[in-house]
Design an enzyme around this catalytic site. Sequence first.
Site: not given
Ligand code: OSB
Ligand code: MG
Length: 375
Positions: A139, A165, A167, A193, A218, A243, A267, A295
């Site tokens: 991510s 992925k 953001k 995401d 996402e 999510d 999660k 995560g």
């Molecule tokens: O939206 O998946 C998410 C990290 C913090 C809060 C929300 C998200 C995330 C990540 C990180 O996408 C994923 C990771 O732990 O590598």
């Molecule tokens: Mg997410």
Amino acid sequence: MTFIIRQVTLQEIALPLREPFRISSGTVQERRILLVRLEDVDGMVAWGECVAGEAPNYSPETVDTCRHAIRAWLAPLLMGDPIADPALVTPRFDAAVRGHRMAKAALEMPVWALAAERLHESLATRIGGARARIDVGISLGIQASPEVLATKVAAARAAGYNRVKVKIAPGADLQFVAAARAAIGTKIPLSVDANAAYRLEDADHLAQLDSYGLAMIEQPLEPEDLRRHAELQQRLATPICLDESITSPARAEDALAMGSARIVNIKPGRVGGFSAARAIHDVCADQGVPVWCGGMLESGIGRAYNVALASLPNFSLPGDLSPSARYWERDIVQPEWTMDGDGTVEVPRNRPGIGVTVDVDRVDDLTVAREEVQA
Ligand code: OSB
Ligand code: MG
């Protein structure tokens, strides 16, 4: 196999990320991580991790609300009374406390680890895991420019990740996705995401993402808004993955019944722990909806729980389970989590409990607050 938890200790550590992680709702540079240490009357110990962040910008819960919920309401429900089965912890919590799912998860998951440890079983085996290795996706946070993002995507591809992925947020979407698409090539799935940054009025704008062949988008809209997600899904070819919206098995059922998502991110730390996570997994499996493990920038302790969960059969898509070195200069577990050249992480099925050893000295060094909860 009944056991009694004698002591719950909360230990908050400060762990700096190697690089800041920016998402649509905020940036993290140093993780404040609330760790939980459970000890039973026989002196067996299990460590857990709360996934809450410092600010309430991903979920309403934070490190401080979780600390309060655990201290004031949840830990007292866990201590003293015999636990015949870890599956009974969630009903015990839910009968007395609404919401506070991240706080509940932080206690519920290490109870499973303790049970596994007592049976000399791996956590993955204890919860019904089936896979030996999990495909890993990365991510990537919002970068300064599409060019910088392209460099990161190319590096992720070279490292062997099985999915990338990216953001996105209004103002950092189409050009960034175009750059990522060009950098990733054709072999690895690309997804985005939004962390709830858009509104249904942005549907035409988001439909422009369809031309990039994304594996999913996402959480485009507000977490509470299942109906608008369903409307948006009607207007997009790209599958929606939820999510933040998926907080419980019932919510997952509703989302699937309404057509709000075609993929679900689970999660365990967000939904109240393994009992809820497994129930959501089963709801999705019944409907033929694939799931993957998300995560929350966990340390090596939280990652152990995610890896165990991701070994369940319907976790058919790569998880956000990057190796320790992607996040930290040095993790707080031994061995650190690693990724093989084929972009997989091994499920430690031959080691009891969470499968890694907590570096207690390092945890103590990083600790900023510690308290023993009174029963
Ligand atoms: O939206 O998946 C998410 C990290 C913090 C809060 C929300 C998200 C995330 C990540 C990180 O996408 C994923 C990771 O732990 O590598
Ligand atoms: Mg997410």
